[in-house]
Design a protein around this motif. Structure first.
Motif, PDB file in Angstrom:
ATOM      1  N   VAL A 275       0.474  27.974  60.796  1.00 32.15           N
ATOM      2  CA  VAL A 275      -0.181  27.899  59.485  1.00 32.15           C
ATOM      3  C   VAL A 275       0.546  26.881  58.610  1.00 32.15           C
ATOM      4  O   VAL A 275      -0.078  26.052  57.938  1.00 32.15           O
ATOM      5  CB  VAL A 275      -0.200  29.294  58.810  1.00 32.15           C
ATOM      6  CG1 VAL A 275      -0.721  29.189  57.390  1.00 32.15           C
ATOM      7  CG2 VAL A 275      -1.057  30.264  59.617  1.00 32.15           C
ATOM      8  N   ALA A 276       1.891  26.909  58.666  1.00 29.14           N
ATOM      9  CA  ALA A 276       2.682  25.974  57.861  1.00 29.14           C
ATOM     10  C   ALA A 276       2.384  24.531  58.275  1.00 29.14           C
ATOM     11  O   ALA A 276       2.227  23.648  57.421  1.00 29.14           O
ATOM     12  CB  ALA A 276       4.170  26.282  58.030  1.00 29.14           C
ATOM     13  N   ILE A 286       5.500  22.852  51.023  1.00 31.18           N
ATOM     14  CA  ILE A 286       6.034  24.206  51.126  1.00 31.18           C
ATOM     15  C   ILE A 286       7.507  24.164  50.746  1.00 31.18           C
ATOM     16  O   ILE A 286       8.342  23.659  51.499  1.00 31.18           O
ATOM     17  CB  ILE A 286       5.861  24.767  52.556  1.00 31.18           C
ATOM     18  CG1 ILE A 286       4.377  24.708  52.956  1.00 31.18           C
ATOM     19  CG2 ILE A 286       6.378  26.192  52.644  1.00 31.18           C
ATOM     20  CD1 ILE A 286       4.112  25.049  54.403  1.00 31.18           C
ATOM     21  N   THR A 287       7.819  24.694  49.569  1.00 29.98           N
ATOM     22  CA  THR A 287       9.209  24.604  49.085  1.00 29.98           C
ATOM     23  C   THR A 287      10.004  25.855  49.432  1.00 29.98           C
ATOM     24  O   THR A 287      11.206  25.780  49.660  1.00 29.98           O
ATOM     25  CB  THR A 287       9.225  24.401  47.563  1.00 29.98           C
ATOM     26  OG1 THR A 287       8.367  25.381  46.970  1.00 29.98           O
ATOM     27  CG2 THR A 287       8.747  23.005  47.192  1.00 29.98           C
ATOM     28  N   GLY A 288       9.328  27.008  49.497  1.00 27.49           N
ATOM     29  CA  GLY A 288      10.037  28.266  49.741  1.00 27.49           C
ATOM     30  C   GLY A 288      10.605  28.343  51.154  1.00 27.49           C
ATOM     31  O   GLY A 288      10.059  27.775  52.086  1.00 27.49           O
ATOM     32  N   LYS A 296       8.524  29.232  54.146  1.00 28.07           N
ATOM     33  CA  LYS A 296       7.984  30.512  53.733  1.00 28.07           C
ATOM     34  C   LYS A 296       6.500  30.377  53.410  1.00 28.07           C
ATOM     35  O   LYS A 296       6.120  29.681  52.473  1.00 28.07           O
ATOM     36  CB  LYS A 296       8.752  31.006  52.503  1.00 28.07           C
ATOM     37  CG  LYS A 296       8.449  32.414  52.112  1.00 28.07           C
ATOM     38  CD  LYS A 296       9.395  32.857  51.011  1.00 28.07           C
ATOM     39  CE  LYS A 296       9.188  34.306  50.667  1.00 28.07           C
ATOM     40  NZ  LYS A 296      10.178  34.726  49.678  1.00 28.07           N
ATOM     41  N   VAL A 297       5.684  31.022  54.231  1.00 27.54           N
ATOM     42  CA  VAL A 297       4.243  31.026  53.984  1.00 27.54           C
ATOM     43  C   VAL A 297       3.848  32.478  53.755  1.00 27.54           C
ATOM     44  O   VAL A 297       3.558  33.202  54.690  1.00 27.54           O
ATOM     45  CB  VAL A 297       3.468  30.447  55.182  1.00 27.54           C
ATOM     46  CG1 VAL A 297       1.979  30.426  54.878  1.00 27.54           C
ATOM     47  CG2 VAL A 297       3.960  29.049  55.506  1.00 27.54           C
ATOM     48  N   LEU A 302      -0.200  31.596  49.880  1.00 23.60           N
ATOM     49  CA  LEU A 302      -1.572  31.607  50.378  1.00 23.60           C
ATOM     50  C   LEU A 302      -2.543  32.084  49.303  1.00 23.60           C
ATOM     51  O   LEU A 302      -3.650  31.548  49.168  1.00 23.60           O
ATOM     52  CB  LEU A 302      -1.676  32.497  51.625  1.00 23.60           C
ATOM     53  CG  LEU A 302      -1.044  31.932  52.892  1.00 23.60           C
ATOM     54  CD1 LEU A 302      -1.022  32.978  53.988  1.00 23.60           C
ATOM     55  CD2 LEU A 302      -1.768  30.687  53.363  1.00 23.60           C
ATOM     56  N   GLY A 303      -2.109  33.085  48.538  1.00 22.35           N
ATOM     57  CA  GLY A 303      -2.952  33.607  47.468  1.00 22.35           C
ATOM     58  C   GLY A 303      -3.237  32.537  46.425  1.00 22.35           C
ATOM     59  O   GLY A 303      -4.365  32.408  45.935  1.00 22.35           O
TER      60      GLY A 303
END
Length: 615
Positions: A275-276, A286-288, A296-297, A302-303
């Motif tokens: 997904v990432a 994607i920073t997390g 981190k996804v 996603l929300g």
DNA sequence: CAGGTTAGCACC
DNA sequence: AAACGGTGCTAACCTG
């Protein structure tokens, strides 16, 4: 007659295995010589007591140095003599008695109400000695864990390795070995024979270690375990027709959404990595990072993307949700139902470090509460409706009672809006219940019970850090009694390494987390409030109607014609006053399905399913 | 490859 | 000064 010898804690033990009816004479002599107290254990085909194929295979009795293994699976005289022994002996030591007593109840026909008063459950003792699990810095509470720590590490290692070893040799898996291993297998006989010896020894090893303040809890916890076991035995009626339909529609939803995600190049929506990759290819930064450094996804990311209308993110979220819901809840219900379409949850009445209960099987504490879809699967019995009786702000009321904070006590006494009080303290008296700031107050009140800080409040509410800090500072000013109480508990924890709750329960506190002491005592005492209520309900004859305890709530199935009265009565029985603070309840009568409590008012007009309607 | 661990999500 | 407490379940991932 077959005799095995082994060593437990440097002492020889003898295991007598009954092979023929003639061998039973020795067994009867053994029972006659130990009528006051024996270790007790059963061997069965697995853990699913209520499944149609389930069998009880062996029952074992033991002292510190001698055990008898009886193959009740052979029926006749074997089962009959075991029944006589169970009725004749005055006291039994078991590890996790709830399981064995339900097996004996269902498969030997001795109601557990007859045996519970005679039981000492060594798992309960172990929890009172040290409530921490192994991953939590404690010794754990399984038979292997407590044997390792309190009896004999070598024996524990054998218990640990034998199932896997047998599974390999008999070409099966650990969870299936107990159904197929032949009674003639010597290691099976040994394994079976050791357990009641350990249970017997554990009573003596653990009893003196129970903290003096907790001794009175021993009897109460056994009674609580019994009431929970009664609820397990009763089970919860499943609407099989509805549940099957729901499973199918979730399956279709998943296929549809997965197809969309695949069109974007993501084969497996459950793989965070994949997904990432697709997200980054679509230009999403994607920073997390997760603790292990991976991208981190999560729901948050996603929300957010879904909100922005990203079709790929939407497909991923919906596909995952449909699959999770089907696999975790719906199909599980269908697979675990008994011949009467009832699902039997497993209620661990003494689970968390704080003694909080947990429920598996029907993971009732974690079912989605945003809508009625999943809970609709469960029904009241025929001619009955469900009632839900929960405590109003249970943990905050307990906090008010224990801390003695004047403002908080007064708020509950005068039925004031506590969340508004916190909000006004932070933002001024002009705040009303319709302002968004009230929600800040509410979240802060709950977060305080959890020991959370400003950074967390800011994240949860998506507000600036200084604003969050302002709310928490206001909390401290408004409820100084709570602050003092928290400080006193943290100091106790620092000094002793543990805190003692009002009922005398000892809870260890990790040195790097003294701030958690406040949460521990509030969570633990709230649990005790619910458990005391279960005992009173049992005494008043309500236990046949109880279905599940869910933290601050009790769910019951009660005859339709008495539903209003019954729910109110249960609410009265559950209510208690703690140090002058009323821990009040809110009884609610629902319809036939559990989902009826979760229908939103605005959706009510569109509902045609009668089981979703109340009353 | 069974079995344990991690990450993520569900709840109070 | 600041600190998110507790649970269960699954797929994916990792490991002996």
């Amino acid at each position: 007659m077959f005799v095995l010898r082994d060593i437990v804690a440097d002492e020889p033990v003898v295991i007598n295995v009954v092979d023929t009816e003639d061998d039973l004479e020795g067994f009867r002599d053994f029972i006659r010589g130990n009528l006051d107290m024996l270790g007790l254990d059963t061997e069965t085909t697995g853990l699913d007591i209520y499944s149609p194929e389930y069998r009880l295979r062996l029952v074992q009795f033991g002292t510190a140095h001698e055990a008898w293994v009886v193959p009740v699976e052979l029926g006749g005289r074997f089962a009959e003599d075991v029944r006589l022994a169970l009725k004749g002996v005055g006291g039994f030591a078991l590890h996790n008695a709830s399981f064995d007593l339900q097996v004996i109840d269902k498969h030997l026909g001795i109601p557990m109400e007859e045996l519970w008063p005679k039981v000492t459950d060594t798992q309960i003792l172990a929890h009172l000695v040290d409530p921490r699990g192994r991953e939590d810095g404690g010794f754990g509470h399984g038979l292997e864990d407590v044997t390792r720590h309190y009896i004999d590490a070598r024996v524990a290692d054998e218990i640990k390795t034998l199932p896997a070893q047998l599974a390999r040799e008999y070409k099966t898996t650990k969870d299936k070995i107990w159904a197929i291993v032949p009674f003639s297998e010597i290691r099976y006989r040994l394994y079976a024979g050791i357990d009641p010896i350990l249970a017997f020894r554990l009573v003596h090893a653990l009893s003196p270690k129970v903290p003096k303040t907790s001794v009175d809890l021993i009897e109460q916890e056994h009674e609580i375990a019994e009431v929970c076991a009664i609820m397990e035995r009763t089970g919860f009626l499943l609407d099989v027709e509805y549940t099957k339909q729901l499973s199918e529609s979730l399956h279709m939803e998943e296929e549809l959404r997965t197809g969309i995600a695949q069109a974007y190049g993501c084969e497996n929506v459950n793989s965070t990595e994949q997904v990432a990759d697709v997200l980054e290819a679509r230009g999403v930064k994607i920073t997390g990072r997760t603790p292990s450094g991976k991208r981190k996804v999560d729901k948050h990311l996603l929300g957010q993307l879904k909100k922005e209308g990203d079709p790929f993110a939407t497909a991923v979220v919906e596909a995952k949700k449909a699959r999770k819901w089907r696999e975790t809840w719906v199909d599980k219900f269908l697979n675990s139902r008994d011949a009467n379409d009832r699902c039997h949850a497993h209620i661990r009445s003494l689970r968390a470090r704080t003694a909080r209960m947990s429920i598996t099987g029907i993971p009732a504490q974690t079912l989605p509460s945003g809508d009625w879809l999943i809970r609709r699967c469960f029904l009241s019995d025929e001619g009955q409706v469900l009632a839900s009786i929960d405590y109003k702000a249970q943990e905050l009321r307990v906090l008010a009672a224990l801390s003695g904070d004047r403002t908080m006590r007064e708020a509950f006494e005068k039925e004031l809006d506590l969340h508004l009080i916190t909000a006004r303290a932070a933002f001024g008296d002009h705040i009303t219940e319709n302002d968004p700031e009230r929600k800040y107050g509410k979240t802060a009140n709950f977060l305080k019970v959890y020991g959370g800080g400003a950074a967390n409040l800011a994240e949860q509410l998506d507000i600036p850090f200084p604003t969050a800090k302002r709310v928490l500072d206001a909390f401290s000013r408004t409820y100084p009694g709570v602050e003092d109480f928290g400080t006193r508990l943290a100091n106790q924890a620092r000094r002793d390494g543990y805190i003692t709750t009002p009922v005398g329960r000892r809870i260890p506190v990790d040195p790097e987390r003294f701030y958690a002491a406040l949460n521990y005592v509030v969570q633990s005492t709230s649990r005790d409030v619910t458990c005391r209520a279960l005992l009173r309900l049992h005494d008043e004859g309500f236990s046949p109607y109880l279905r599940l305890p869910i933290h601050d709530e009790v769910l019951a199935s009660i005859p339709k014609e008495h539903a209003e009265w019954g729910a109110k009565r249960i609410g009265e029985i559950m209510r208690e006053t703690m140090r002058g603070v009323l821990i009040d309840t809110d009884p609610e009568v629902g319809g036939r399905s559990w989902g009826s409590f979760y229908v939103k008012k605005e959706d009510l007009v569109n509902i045609t399913d009668p089981y979703l309607l109340k009353g």
